[in-house]
Design a protein around this motif. Structure first.
Motif, PDB file in Angstrom:
ATOM      1  N   LEU A  43      42.244  37.396  35.442  1.00  0.00           N
ATOM      2  CA  LEU A  43      42.765  37.431  34.076  1.00  0.00           C
ATOM      3  C   LEU A  43      44.289  37.521  34.056  1.00  0.00           C
ATOM      4  O   LEU A  43      44.961  36.834  33.276  1.00  0.00           O
ATOM      5  CB  LEU A  43      42.161  38.614  33.324  1.00  0.00           C
ATOM      6  CG  LEU A  43      40.642  38.536  33.079  1.00  0.00           C
ATOM      7  CD1 LEU A  43      40.127  39.855  32.525  1.00  0.00           C
ATOM      8  CD2 LEU A  43      40.303  37.403  32.120  1.00  0.00           C
ATOM      9  N   LEU A  44      44.846  38.359  34.933  1.00  0.00           N
ATOM     10  CA  LEU A  44      46.306  38.506  34.968  1.00  0.00           C
ATOM     11  C   LEU A  44      46.991  37.223  35.393  1.00  0.00           C
ATOM     12  O   LEU A  44      48.083  36.892  34.917  1.00  0.00           O
ATOM     13  CB  LEU A  44      46.685  39.656  35.917  1.00  0.00           C
ATOM     14  CG  LEU A  44      46.267  41.066  35.481  1.00  0.00           C
ATOM     15  CD1 LEU A  44      46.546  42.067  36.584  1.00  0.00           C
ATOM     16  CD2 LEU A  44      46.991  41.474  34.208  1.00  0.00           C
ATOM     17  N   SER A  45      46.344  36.477  36.296  1.00  0.00           N
ATOM     18  CA  SER A  45      46.940  35.224  36.776  1.00  0.00           C
ATOM     19  C   SER A  45      46.998  34.158  35.698  1.00  0.00           C
ATOM     20  O   SER A  45      47.682  33.146  35.849  1.00  0.00           O
ATOM     21  CB  SER A  45      46.150  34.693  37.980  1.00  0.00           C
ATOM     22  OG  SER A  45      44.850  34.266  37.583  1.00  0.00           O
ATOM     23  N   ARG A  46      46.273  34.377  34.604  1.00  0.00           N
ATOM     24  CA  ARG A  46      46.293  33.443  33.481  1.00  0.00           C
ATOM     25  C   ARG A  46      47.120  33.960  32.313  1.00  0.00           C
ATOM     26  O   ARG A  46      46.954  33.544  31.167  1.00  0.00           O
ATOM     27  CB  ARG A  46      44.866  33.117  33.041  1.00  0.00           C
ATOM     28  CG  ARG A  46      44.269  32.027  33.920  1.00  0.00           C
ATOM     29  CD  ARG A  46      42.779  32.145  34.133  1.00  0.00           C
ATOM     30  NE  ARG A  46      42.332  31.049  35.008  1.00  0.00           N
ATOM     31  CZ  ARG A  46      42.494  31.049  36.323  1.00  0.00           C
ATOM     32  NH1 ARG A  46      43.111  32.048  36.926  1.00  0.00           N
ATOM     33  NH2 ARG A  46      42.054  30.028  37.051  1.00  0.00           N
ATOM     34  N   GLY A  47      48.011  34.890  32.606  1.00  0.00           N
ATOM     35  CA  GLY A  47      48.984  35.323  31.620  1.00  0.00           C
ATOM     36  C   GLY A  47      48.521  36.391  30.665  1.00  0.00           C
ATOM     37  O   GLY A  47      49.218  36.691  29.692  1.00  0.00           O
ATOM     38  N   ILE A  48      47.347  36.976  30.896  1.00  0.00           N
ATOM     39  CA  ILE A  48      46.840  38.033  30.018  1.00  0.00           C
ATOM     40  C   ILE A  48      47.453  39.365  30.432  1.00  0.00           C
ATOM     41  O   ILE A  48      47.511  39.697  31.626  1.00  0.00           O
ATOM     42  CB  ILE A  48      45.304  38.090  30.075  1.00  0.00           C
ATOM     43  CG1 ILE A  48      44.710  36.756  29.617  1.00  0.00           C
ATOM     44  CG2 ILE A  48      44.774  39.229  29.219  1.00  0.00           C
ATOM     45  CD1 ILE A  48      43.204  36.681  29.745  1.00  0.00           C
ATOM     46  N   GLU A  49      47.937  40.120  29.461  1.00  0.00           N
ATOM     47  CA  GLU A  49      48.549  41.408  29.747  1.00  0.00           C
ATOM     48  C   GLU A  49      47.524  42.385  30.338  1.00  0.00           C
ATOM     49  O   GLU A  49      46.330  42.281  30.082  1.00  0.00           O
ATOM     50  CB  GLU A  49      49.133  42.013  28.462  1.00  0.00           C
ATOM     51  CG  GLU A  49      50.271  41.211  27.858  1.00  0.00           C
ATOM     52  CD  GLU A  49      51.503  41.210  28.742  1.00  0.00           C
ATOM     53  OE1 GLU A  49      51.706  42.199  29.482  1.00  0.00           O
ATOM     54  OE2 GLU A  49      52.258  40.220  28.700  1.00  0.00           O
ATOM     55  N   GLN A  50      48.025  43.358  31.122  1.00  0.00           N
ATOM     56  CA  GLN A  50      47.172  44.298  31.836  1.00  0.00           C
ATOM     57  C   GLN A  50      46.193  45.017  30.894  1.00  0.00           C
ATOM     58  O   GLN A  50      44.995  45.074  31.158  1.00  0.00           O
ATOM     59  CB  GLN A  50      48.039  45.331  32.558  1.00  0.00           C
ATOM     60  CG  GLN A  50      47.271  46.480  33.198  1.00  0.00           C
ATOM     61  CD  GLN A  50      46.803  46.175  34.601  1.00  0.00           C
ATOM     62  OE1 GLN A  50      47.348  45.283  35.243  1.00  0.00           O
ATOM     63  NE2 GLN A  50      45.804  46.893  35.071  1.00  0.00           N
ATOM     64  N   GLU A  51      46.720  45.559  29.783  1.00  0.00           N
ATOM     65  CA  GLU A  51      45.869  46.318  28.873  1.00  0.00           C
ATOM     66  C   GLU A  51      44.799  45.441  28.239  1.00  0.00           C
ATOM     67  O   GLU A  51      43.636  45.838  28.125  1.00  0.00           O
ATOM     68  CB  GLU A  51      46.735  46.961  27.779  1.00  0.00           C
ATOM     69  CG  GLU A  51      45.958  47.876  26.852  1.00  0.00           C
ATOM     70  CD  GLU A  51      46.862  48.576  25.855  1.00  0.00           C
ATOM     71  OE1 GLU A  51      46.450  48.708  24.684  1.00  0.00           O
ATOM     72  OE2 GLU A  51      47.974  48.993  26.253  1.00  0.00           O
ATOM     73  N   ASP A  52      45.179  44.223  27.848  1.00  0.00           N
ATOM     74  CA  ASP A  52      44.207  43.300  27.252  1.00  0.00           C
ATOM     75  C   ASP A  52      43.173  42.861  28.278  1.00  0.00           C
ATOM     76  O   ASP A  52      41.984  42.720  27.960  1.00  0.00           O
ATOM     77  CB  ASP A  52      44.925  42.080  26.671  1.00  0.00           C
ATOM     78  CG  ASP A  52      45.781  42.426  25.463  1.00  0.00           C
ATOM     79  OD1 ASP A  52      45.462  43.427  24.798  1.00  0.00           O
ATOM     80  OD2 ASP A  52      46.761  41.713  25.197  1.00  0.00           O
ATOM     81  N   ALA A  53      43.617  42.632  29.509  1.00  0.00           N
ATOM     82  CA  ALA A  53      42.689  42.217  30.563  1.00  0.00           C
ATOM     83  C   ALA A  53      41.667  43.314  30.846  1.00  0.00           C
ATOM     84  O   ALA A  53      40.465  43.059  30.983  1.00  0.00           O
ATOM     85  CB  ALA A  53      43.461  41.873  31.833  1.00  0.00           C
TER      86      ALA A  53
END
Length: 431
Positions: free
Chosen positions: A383-393
């Protein structure tokens, strides 16, 4: 009447019983349990130290003020649905379509039902699913009972739209919430039921809530609940099914409380071919303690009982899952399966997943799975590798982890509300 009950408590119970015009059998049961409850042991909830919690408040009939007037905001719902709203001990709304009334469906205040349908209520109230004298909390609940609902679905009746119940604890005043839901689904009936528990106010109160679901042969019940009691509430929640031949109960329960809670979620599979699916999700935050005892007992041949529990813990909170599958001697062909998994999002959190299988018969199927761990780093990396922020991921991973139960709730608005509650607890918005 002996001197075991203090005179002021005895007077309170007598006055409450008289005001509600209780039948003699209920009055006698209430007073009997008032004498007995302090002598009985606590219920057993392994690995949860709850015995010093203030769980048996004796004030059950406080005077309400402006908060009862303001409670009218809760009188909403779908016109085609049966609905009941109770604010503290008061029923402020009852709605049941005429079509269901004509078919003999009953959905009303418990004290009203005791007078209008005395034989039905007396036959089933704490006689089959839950016994009044099982432990001190069930006896206390009986003695200090101050609100409830009775539901009856007649033989061969299919209720197409979910019945809805909204229960608001009035913690603007000092008053225990001792609520009883008695649910009888007669032969070959079917129904979905959705229940919400909420708290208004910040007064420290106890809650003792017991739900009995009794399914006669061939009956099918889908029972959904979202529990969101307040931070100052210490609660005991007991939901139990008593299943006859070829009947079924599908439980979907969201445990989203902010205070300390112990829960018994049980199904007694009495009849041959009976079937229970228990799906529960829980989120613990802050310093709260939540303990869930989830049990399926197979008495009937070829009965099926499955338990699925998923939980998330943050901060310094504690969450305990005890899953008990018990196959009784004689229950040949029975199936007992369970899965309990907990995600820990803090180094200071405590989680326990305790599977227990008790097998007294051959020719059965049984199994369990349990885990306590952290968010899968591979999922987070994806998820992080696709630009999603840590909290949202993290929130997306958790929502997927809890999604099995969420998807089982039949009303979209309740599903959305449960998701919103989960998000708020994860971001500490309502702590």
């Amino acid at each position: 009447m002996t001197d075991k009950i203090e005179s002021d408590i005895q007077s309170q119970l007598e006055q409450f019983s008289a005001f509600r015009e209780e039948p003699s059998w209920m009055h006698d049961r209430r007073m009997e349990m008032a004498e007995l409850y302090q002598e009985l042991p606590f219920p057993t909830v392994e690995k949860v130290n709850f015995h010093r919690w203030p769980m048996m408040d004796q004030v059950i009939d406080a005077t309400y003020g402006e908060e009862l007037v303001n409670s009218q905001q809760y009188q909403y719902g779908h016109a085609d649905n049966g609905k009941i709203v109770q604010y503290g001990k008061e029923t402020i709304m009852e709605q049941l379509p005429q079509e269901l009334i004509d078919q003999g469906v009953i959905f009303t205040d418990l004290f009203t039902a005791m007078n209008d349908y005395p034989e039905l209520v007396e036959e089933h109230f704490m006689n089959q699913a839950v016994q009044s004298d099982e432990n001190n909390l069930t006896a206390y609940h009986t003695a200090f009972l101050n609100s409830g609902v009775f539901i009856y679905i007649p033989k061969n009746v299919e209720v197409k739209q979910p019945l809805e119940a909204l229960f608001i604890q009035n913690s603007h005043v000092k008053e225990a919430l001792n609520k009883h839901v008695l649910f009888v689904a007669d032969t070959n009936s079917s129904v979905s039921y959705v229940e919400k528990l909420e708290t208004e106010g910040s007064e420290k109160n106890s809650a003792a809530i017991i739900v009995e679901v009794i399914t006669k042969p061939g009956a099918k019940v889908k029972f959904s609940a979202v529990d969101h009691l307040g931070e100052q509430t210490h609660a005991y929640i007991n939901r139990r099914g008593y299943l006859d031949r070829d009947s079924s109960i599908d439980w979907a329960i969201g445990v989203m409380n902010n205070g300390n809670v112990i829960c018994d979620f049980d199904s007694d599979l009495m009849g041959e071919g009976s079937h229970s699916e228990i799906k529960a999700v829980a989120v613990s935050t802050g310093r709260q303690v939540q303990g869930l005892d989830t049990r399926v007992t197979n008495y009937g041949k070829h009965s099926v009982g499955h338990i699925l529990q998923h939980g998330v813990i943050l901060d310094r909170a504690t969450l305990t899952f005890n899953g008990i599958g018990h196959i009784i001697k004689g229950a040949k062909g029975a199936d007992a399966q369970q899965e309990s998994r907990i995600l820990m999002l803090s180094d200071f959190a405590r989680g326990d997943a305790n599977p227990i299988l008790l097998i007294e018969e051959n020719e059965v199927t049984a199994g369990h799975a349990a885990s306590v761990g952290r968010v899968d780093p591979e999922q987070m990396f994806y998820l992080l590798s696709r630009g999603i922020e840590q909290e949202d991921a993290e929130r997306l991973v958790i929502r997927g982890f809890l999604g099995t139960v969420i998807a089982a709730i039949p009303v979209k608005e309740i599903r959305d509300e449960l998701i919103d509650m989960i998000d708020k607890k994860l971001t500490r918005d309502d702590q």
